[in-house]
Design a protein around this motif. Sequence first.
Motif, PDB file in Angstrom:
ATOM      1  N   SER A  56      53.170  93.349   3.480  1.00 29.57           N
ATOM      2  CA  SER A  56      54.480  93.777   3.963  1.00 29.57           C
ATOM      3  C   SER A  56      55.319  92.557   4.327  1.00 29.57           C
ATOM      4  O   SER A  56      54.826  91.431   4.361  1.00 29.57           O
ATOM      5  CB  SER A  56      54.333  94.681   5.191  1.00 29.57           C
ATOM      6  N   THR A  57      56.578  92.794   4.616  1.00 32.45           N
ATOM      7  CA  THR A  57      57.465  91.711   5.064  1.00 32.45           C
ATOM      8  C   THR A  57      57.870  91.895   6.524  1.00 32.45           C
ATOM      9  O   THR A  57      58.718  91.176   7.032  1.00 32.45           O
ATOM     10  CB  THR A  57      58.734  91.660   4.192  1.00 32.45           C
ATOM     11  N   SER A  58      57.260  92.870   7.192  1.00 36.66           N
ATOM     12  CA  SER A  58      57.625  93.196   8.576  1.00 36.66           C
ATOM     13  C   SER A  58      57.152  92.116   9.542  1.00 36.66           C
ATOM     14  O   SER A  58      56.180  91.394   9.286  1.00 36.66           O
ATOM     15  CB  SER A  58      57.016  94.546   8.981  1.00 36.66           C
ATOM     16  N   THR A  59      57.843  92.032  10.673  1.00 36.80           N
ATOM     17  CA  THR A  59      57.454  91.104  11.729  1.00 36.80           C
ATOM     18  C   THR A  59      56.159  91.570  12.375  1.00 36.80           C
ATOM     19  O   THR A  59      55.945  92.765  12.580  1.00 36.80           O
ATOM     20  CB  THR A  59      58.558  91.013  12.788  1.00 36.80           C
ATOM     21  N   VAL A  60      55.285  90.630  12.697  1.00 36.33           N
ATOM     22  CA  VAL A  60      53.973  90.934  13.263  1.00 36.33           C
ATOM     23  C   VAL A  60      53.873  90.334  14.662  1.00 36.33           C
ATOM     24  O   VAL A  60      54.298  89.201  14.887  1.00 36.33           O
ATOM     25  CB  VAL A  60      52.840  90.373  12.376  1.00 36.33           C
ATOM     26  N   LEU A  61      53.310  91.100  15.587  1.00 38.31           N
ATOM     27  CA  LEU A  61      52.994  90.609  16.929  1.00 38.31           C
ATOM     28  C   LEU A  61      51.484  90.643  17.094  1.00 38.31           C
ATOM     29  O   LEU A  61      50.863  91.700  16.987  1.00 38.31           O
ATOM     30  CB  LEU A  61      53.660  91.479  17.999  1.00 38.31           C
ATOM     31  N   VAL A 117      56.896  95.338  15.575  1.00 37.69           N
ATOM     32  CA  VAL A 117      56.881  96.278  14.450  1.00 37.69           C
ATOM     33  C   VAL A 117      55.438  96.570  14.049  1.00 37.69           C
ATOM     34  O   VAL A 117      55.007  97.720  13.973  1.00 37.69           O
ATOM     35  CB  VAL A 117      57.666  95.717  13.257  1.00 37.69           C
ATOM     36  N   LEU A 118      54.678  95.511  13.792  1.00 38.74           N
ATOM     37  CA  LEU A 118      53.251  95.627  13.502  1.00 38.74           C
ATOM     38  C   LEU A 118      52.499  94.858  14.580  1.00 38.74           C
ATOM     39  O   LEU A 118      52.620  93.636  14.668  1.00 38.74           O
ATOM     40  CB  LEU A 118      52.930  95.048  12.123  1.00 38.74           C
ATOM     41  N   LYS A 119      51.732  95.559  15.405  1.00 37.26           N
ATOM     42  CA  LYS A 119      51.019  94.898  16.509  1.00 37.26           C
ATOM     43  C   LYS A 119      49.527  94.898  16.240  1.00 37.26           C
ATOM     44  O   LYS A 119      48.935  95.938  15.938  1.00 37.26           O
ATOM     45  CB  LYS A 119      51.320  95.583  17.835  1.00 37.26           C
ATOM     46  N   LEU A 120      48.934  93.725  16.364  1.00 38.34           N
ATOM     47  CA  LEU A 120      47.497  93.563  16.220  1.00 38.34           C
ATOM     48  C   LEU A 120      46.957  92.985  17.525  1.00 38.34           C
ATOM     49  O   LEU A 120      47.472  91.979  18.011  1.00 38.34           O
ATOM     50  CB  LEU A 120      47.166  92.622  15.063  1.00 38.34           C
ATOM     51  N   SER A 121      45.945  93.614  18.089  1.00 39.36           N
ATOM     52  CA  SER A 121      45.370  93.164  19.360  1.00 39.36           C
ATOM     53  C   SER A 121      43.978  92.612  19.113  1.00 39.36           C
ATOM     54  O   SER A 121      43.077  93.353  18.699  1.00 39.36           O
ATOM     55  CB  SER A 121      45.315  94.321  20.363  1.00 39.36           C
ATOM     56  N   LEU A 122      43.800  91.309  19.348  1.00 41.26           N
ATOM     57  CA  LEU A 122      42.506  90.678  19.141  1.00 41.26           C
ATOM     58  C   LEU A 122      41.676  90.777  20.416  1.00 41.26           C
ATOM     59  O   LEU A 122      42.122  90.344  21.479  1.00 41.26           O
ATOM     60  CB  LEU A 122      42.688  89.208  18.758  1.00 41.26           C
ATOM     61  N   PRO A 123      40.475  91.326  20.347  1.00 43.03           N
ATOM     62  CA  PRO A 123      39.636  91.452  21.537  1.00 43.03           C
ATOM     63  C   PRO A 123      39.066  90.101  21.953  1.00 43.03           C
ATOM     64  O   PRO A 123      38.904  89.191  21.134  1.00 43.03           O
ATOM     65  CB  PRO A 123      38.529  92.410  21.086  1.00 43.03           C
ATOM     66  N   SER A 124      38.756  89.966  23.231  1.00 44.42           N
ATOM     67  CA  SER A 124      38.119  88.744  23.717  1.00 44.42           C
ATOM     68  C   SER A 124      36.678  88.692  23.205  1.00 44.42           C
ATOM     69  O   SER A 124      36.104  89.709  22.788  1.00 44.42           O
ATOM     70  CB  SER A 124      38.132  88.715  25.246  1.00 44.42           C
ATOM     71  N   LEU A 125      36.076  87.517  23.233  1.00 45.50           N
ATOM     72  CA  LEU A 125      34.720  87.362  22.709  1.00 45.50           C
ATOM     73  C   LEU A 125      33.713  88.166  23.524  1.00 45.50           C
ATOM     74  O   LEU A 125      32.721  88.660  22.977  1.00 45.50           O
ATOM     75  CB  LEU A 125      34.334  85.879  22.698  1.00 45.50           C
TER      76      LEU A 125
END
Length: 233
Positions: free
Chosen positions: A14-19, A157-165
Motif C-alpha cells: 500500500s501507499t498509506s502512512t504507517v504508525l 492509518v495503518l497501525k502496527l504494535s510491536l510487543p516487548s521482548l
Amino acid sequence: MLELFSLLPYVAQSTSTVLIEGASGTGKELFARAIHNNSPCKKGPFIAVNCGALPDTLCESELFGYKAGAFTDAKKDKLGRFALAQDGTIFLDEIGDISQAAQVRLLRVLEQKVFEPLGSTRPVKTNARVITATHRNMAERVEQGSFRDDLFYRINVLKLSLPSLSERIEDIPLLTDHFVERFSHLTGKQIIGVSREAMAALMLHDWPGNVRELENAIEHAFVLCQNELIHLR
C-alpha cells in the motif's frame, strides 16, 4: 509477531502512512525497513530521521531543507530529508516528540504531498512513503494537547504494535541464534551457540531494553567467550 509478519506484505504494497508503536529496542526501524524493502519503492532511498534527537530549531530545516539566505550562515541551499526520500521512504522515528510548529508543516505534507523549504515560497512536491514510529502513547499525547489530533489521525492509518521482548519470550532462542550467527560472521570467532544454563538465564531475564539489550548481551559475550559455547560466568 507471526500475525504482524503476515500483515507485512499487505502493508508494504500500500501507499498509506504507517504508525509503528513499541517500546524502545523492539525493532521499529527494522520493521520499517522490511516494509520499504517489500514495497514498490524498494529501489528508492530509505531515509531515517530520529525526530526526538532534533532540537526544535533544527527540526524543520532538517525535514524540509532551506534556501540560501533563509537564516544566518545559510550560504547555500540544503536539501531536507523529504527531498532526499523522493521515490522512496522516509521513516520518522519518535514522531511524538516533534514540536507544534513542525507538526503543522508535517500535516500539510501528508495532506497535500507538498512542502516548502525554509526561505522559499515555492512548494515542492514529494512522493515519499511516510512511516512513523513512537514509544509513546499517542492517544494520551493528543489528550494532553502536546500532539495535534488532526496529525495523529493522518499518521494513524495503518497501525502496527510491536510487543516487548518480555511478551514474546519464545522468540529469545531464535533471536539468540540469529545474533550468534551474526557476530560469528563479524568477529570470525567459531562460537556455535549458548549453553543450556545460559539460555535458561536469557529466558528468565525481563529484558527492559528489549531486542537491542539482547543483542548487546550477545555481543558482550562474544568479547569475553573463549570457547565454542557461551556459558554463564
